[in-house]
Write an enzyme that holds these catalytic residues in place. Structure first.
Site, mmCIF file in Angstrom:
data_model
loop_
_atom_site.group_PDB
_atom_site.id
_atom_site.type_symbol
_atom_site.label_atom_id
_atom_site.label_comp_id
_atom_site.label_asym_id
_atom_site.label_seq_id
_atom_site.Cartn_x
_atom_site.Cartn_y
_atom_site.Cartn_z
ATOM 1 N N ASP A 262 0.977 -1.693 -11.026
ATOM 2 C CA ASP A 262 0.085 -2.146 -9.964
ATOM 3 C C ASP A 262 -0.962 -3.083 -10.588
ATOM 4 O OD1 ASP A 262 -1.043 -2.623 -7.543
ATOM 5 O OD2 ASP A 262 -1.202 -0.536 -6.936
HETATM 6 C C1 BGC Z 1 -2.159 -2.910 -4.499
HETATM 7 C C2 BGC Z 1 -0.668 -3.098 -4.354
HETATM 8 C C3 BGC Z 1 -0.332 -4.556 -4.236
HETATM 9 C C4 BGC Z 1 -0.909 -5.307 -5.416
HETATM 10 C C5 BGC Z 1 -0.594 -6.783 -5.409
HETATM 11 C C6 BGC Z 1 -2.756 -3.828 -5.559
HETATM 12 O O1 BGC Z 1 -4.146 -3.789 -5.526
HETATM 13 O O2 BGC Z 1 -2.419 -1.565 -4.822
HETATM 14 O O3 BGC Z 1 -0.206 -2.391 -3.225
HETATM 15 O O4 BGC Z 1 1.059 -4.733 -4.163
HETATM 16 O O5 BGC Z 1 -2.305 -5.146 -5.416
HETATM 17 O O6 BGC Z 1 -1.286 -7.458 -4.459
#
Ligand code: BGC
Length: 726
Positions: A262
């Site tokens: 993540d």
């Molecule tokens: C979120 C994810 C997301 C990623 C990319 C993160 O902050 O938890 O769900 O896919 O950002 O944008």
């Protein structure tokens, strides 16, 4: 690039790569030098040229993507295209309801269709991978990401997973598809007290029973990528959780796709307190099987150091690079960095808008309809449309709206005006989402006073749900409550469109409103869909994918609780209950009214006994006993009343739909297999026990309204394995 078989090409590339180039394939940056942007910065393009970048997030101009791919293919030493990624959760340009709203349709065909449409649109914009489906079972409405989730039920989440993977990926090598990412593994929905990014400490049993089945289903459906969650699980951050990512997901489930961290999560291993520095953080994530570092800059800075100091073997890096290159090959990127999307795709805009309208009206849940206020009847009447969400195009999109545009969205007001040309429609906002102004307030009350019927459009702004949007008081902001109470005080018939990314704790509203519709965030066609329901052009059939709480004190709240030794008994204080509020939710999981009435008849089982490897058919007759054509969703639950461990009081195992004209009847059928009746042990291995299973069918998780039969699970040889259960 040459046209050898992909694995030969991949091995040849690996052979040719320096360690820095390998790390490059495992490195993702965000477009526009860190803030998300239309294109890569000159410095980032230099990194692409030098083979130091393998994938990008949040780059949104087609020109910018083409330029970046051109540099990767034609100016870097090995010519490997970039993996271009974006959060395409519920639509790309055409926005469908938020996942929690779509879940309310309980319709895998729809779930697949909207993912397919989103993939077609995003792939045409040169995007190759989406960070969806989000599969976190969510039982705590304080947690803002419940909006992105399929709700509280693990069985529904697993069906959602399969449908979304099919929809996004379709035939992955085709030009109009996206690689899907199952996220966030795992148990992110169980963050302590619903607080975003907080710790998770749950039993292995509920991990396997509740939080992991959707991920297992996504893997079985062939999901291309998995994203570990931000949270730790009993002290082990998921980004470094080798036991789960490697031991369970890769080794036992056989997942051979790519794991993408993540956002910034590899660096956060230091903040979690399990890595001392960048090299240790890189080594921990790599050992757990995290192939790509999303924007934390740890792999570029720490991975080579971890290899050189002997913290990890280079073979681990090679394995990760092989997986990334394999995904690029599967997507067709190694042959064409734009995957055929440079050709103009067929114009599907209208078809996607029609789908968005259908999805949105199927997502609406009629929670309450006293005196059959809805559908609106008559001609030439006056409807006052009041509230901060009445004409709020942007908020209709909800969180994660990709390339969706507010000005391309049908507001409630404009949808209603179009649908009721014979009515007088007046409109006043009354207040903002969280701010009040005396003049606005008075004008709204005046409009309501003059009207025959009032529609109050209340709820959250889009930004009040989604990531980093936990709310300790998930109710209506004070100004909206004041507005609603004043309108109720006029004594007019009032319907409420309650828009939010979560169930809101507003028991006072349900006491006073005649009708209430849960409208979530419905997407591009929000207003047309709401109008279809208000006028009766569409008979609502959506049902709640989450229990709707009375108060925050009930959270987490879900129907699948374990029995207690002291079930709630209002007459006995020493039972499991609250002194001040009921135990039951305001509305149970599966609740949703219709403009007609469905009567459930007999429940029949195809056999009274089920042996290992078998399944039975469950049938129930349903009649439409009301005035309108409608579609009913029936639910199949089981209860194992006596087992080696206490089983939940109800477990969902099936859903079936039937469309019926007034006075018509028909039969819904469910298949119930041994595998569904088995439950996981603490390691997640299925256990089947001989004995009695209660089979229950009903319109919701409300026990009192269910039909019941008893099924005998025949004795079998101990030592049966998962394969024997099928
Ligand atoms: C979120 C994810 C997301 C990623 C990319 C993160 O902050 O938890 O769900 O896919 O950002 O944008």
């Amino acid at each position: 690039m040459t046209h050898e078989a992909p694995d030969m090409r991949i091995e040849a590339l690996l052979q040719a790569m320096t360690l820095e180039e390998k790390v490059g394939q495992l490195t993702m940056v965000r477009g526009g030098a860190g803030a998300g942007g239309p294109e890569l910065s000159p410095e980032q393009l230099d990194d692409v040229r030098a083979g130091r970048l393998g994938s990008i997030l949040d780059i949104w101009a087609k020109d910018g993507i083409r330029r970046a791919q051109d540099v990767a293919v034609n100016e870097s030493r090995l010519g490997i295209p970039l993996l271009v990624t974006l959060d395409v959760l519920h639509g790309y340009t055409t926005i469908f309801p938020i996942p929690l709203g779509e879940a309310a349709a309980f319709d895998p065909v729809l779930w697949e269709a909207t993912a397919r449409a989103a993939a077609v649109e995003a792939a045409a914009a040169h995007i190759a991978l989406t960070y969806a489906p989000m599969l976190d079972v969510a039982r705590d409405p304080r947690w803002g990401r419940i909006a992105e989730s399929p709700g509280e039920d693990p069985w529904v989440a697993a069906r959602f997973a399969e449908a979304k993977v099919r929809g996004f990926q379709h035939e992955l090598a085709a030009p109009d598809t996206l690689a899907a990412t199952a996220k966030h593994l795992g148990a992110y929905g169980a963050v302590t007290a619903g607080r975003e990014y907080a710790s998770v400490d749950i039993s292995a049993r509920s991990l396997h029973e509740v939080h992991l089945p959707a991920f297992a289903a996504a893997v079985a459906a062939g999901v291309a990528a998995i994203m570990p969650a931000f949270n730790d699980l009993a002290g082990v951050p998921m980004t470094a959780n080798a036991a789960i990512l490697q031991g369970l997901v890769r080794d036992r489930w056989g997942f051979d796709g790519v794991m993408i961290s993540d956002f910034g999560a590899v660096a956060e291993l230091i903040a979690h307190g399990v890595a001392a520095d960048l090299a240790e953080a890189a080594a921990l994530a790599m050992q757990a099987g995290v192939d790509i570092d999303m924007v934390s800059d740890v792999y570029p800075k720490g991975l080579a150091a971890a290899v050189h100091s002997g913290l990890i073997a280079e073979a681990l890096v090679d394995a990760a690079v092989r997986r990334v290159l394999t995904l690029k090959a599967r997507l067709g990127l190694l042959d064409d960095a734009l995957r055929g999307s440079s050709k103009a795709p067929p114009d599907r805009r209208q078809a996607h808008r029609d789908l968005a309208r259908d999805a949105a009206r199927r997502a609406i849940v009629l929670l309450q309809n006293h005196g059959d206020l809805l559908p609106l009847r008559g001609e030439g009447k006056h409807l006052a449309v009041i509230g901060p969400l009445a004409d709020a195009q942007k908020d209709m999109l909800g969180p994660w709206y990709a390339a969706g545009r507010a000005d391309d969205t049908v507001s409630f007001l404009s949808g209603i005006r179009d649908a009721l040309p014979g009515w007088r429609i007046s409109h006043e906002a009354g207040c903002g989402i969280e701010t009040a102004d005396a003049g606005q307030f008075a004008a709204a009350l005046q409009a309501a006073r003059n009207a025959d019927v009032v529609l109050l459009c209340l709820g959250e702004a889009a930004g009040m749900s989604g990531e980093s949007a936990s709310r300790a008081r998930p109710d209506l902001p004070a100004c909206q409550r004041r507005l609603a109470e004043a309108v109720f005080g006029l004594g007019k018939p009032v319907a409420v469109a309650l828009g939010a990314g979560r169930p809101l704790t507003v028991p006072w509203l349900f006491e006073k409103a005649d009708a209430v519709l849960a409208t979530w965030f419905l997407g591009s066609e929000a207003g047309s869909a709401l109008a279809d329901v208000l006028t009766g052009a569409w008979n609502p059939g959506g049902k709640l994918p989450v229990s709707w709480p009375v108060a925050v004190g009930q959270m987490p709240i879900f129907y699948g609780q374990r029995p207690t030794g002291r079930p709630a008994d209002p007459a006995n204080r020493y039972t499991s209950q609250y002194l001040d509020i009921p135990v039951a939710p305001l509305f149970p999981f599966g609740h949703g009214l219709s403009y007609t009435r469905f009567l459930y008849g007999d429940l029949r089982l195809s056999a009274a006994e089920m042996s290992l490897g078998e399944s039975v058919t469950v049938e129930v007759d349903i009649a439409n006993d009301g005035p309108a054509q409608g579609e009913e969703t029936a639910f199949l639950f089981i209860r194992d009343p006596l087992a080696s461990i206490a089983r939940p009081v109800l477990e969902l195992k099936g859903m079936a739909k039937i469309a019926l004209a007034p006075a018509a009847s028909g039969t819904v059928r469910f298949a119930l297999s041994c595998a569904e009746v088995a439950f996981p042990d603490a390691e997640g291995r299925p256990v089947l026990e001989a004995g009695i299973i209660e089979v229950l069918v009903g319109p919701s998780a409300e026990r009192e309204r269910m039909l019941k039969a008893v099924l005998q699970i025949a004795p079998f040889n101990e030592g049966a394995t998962a394969a024997d259960l099928k």
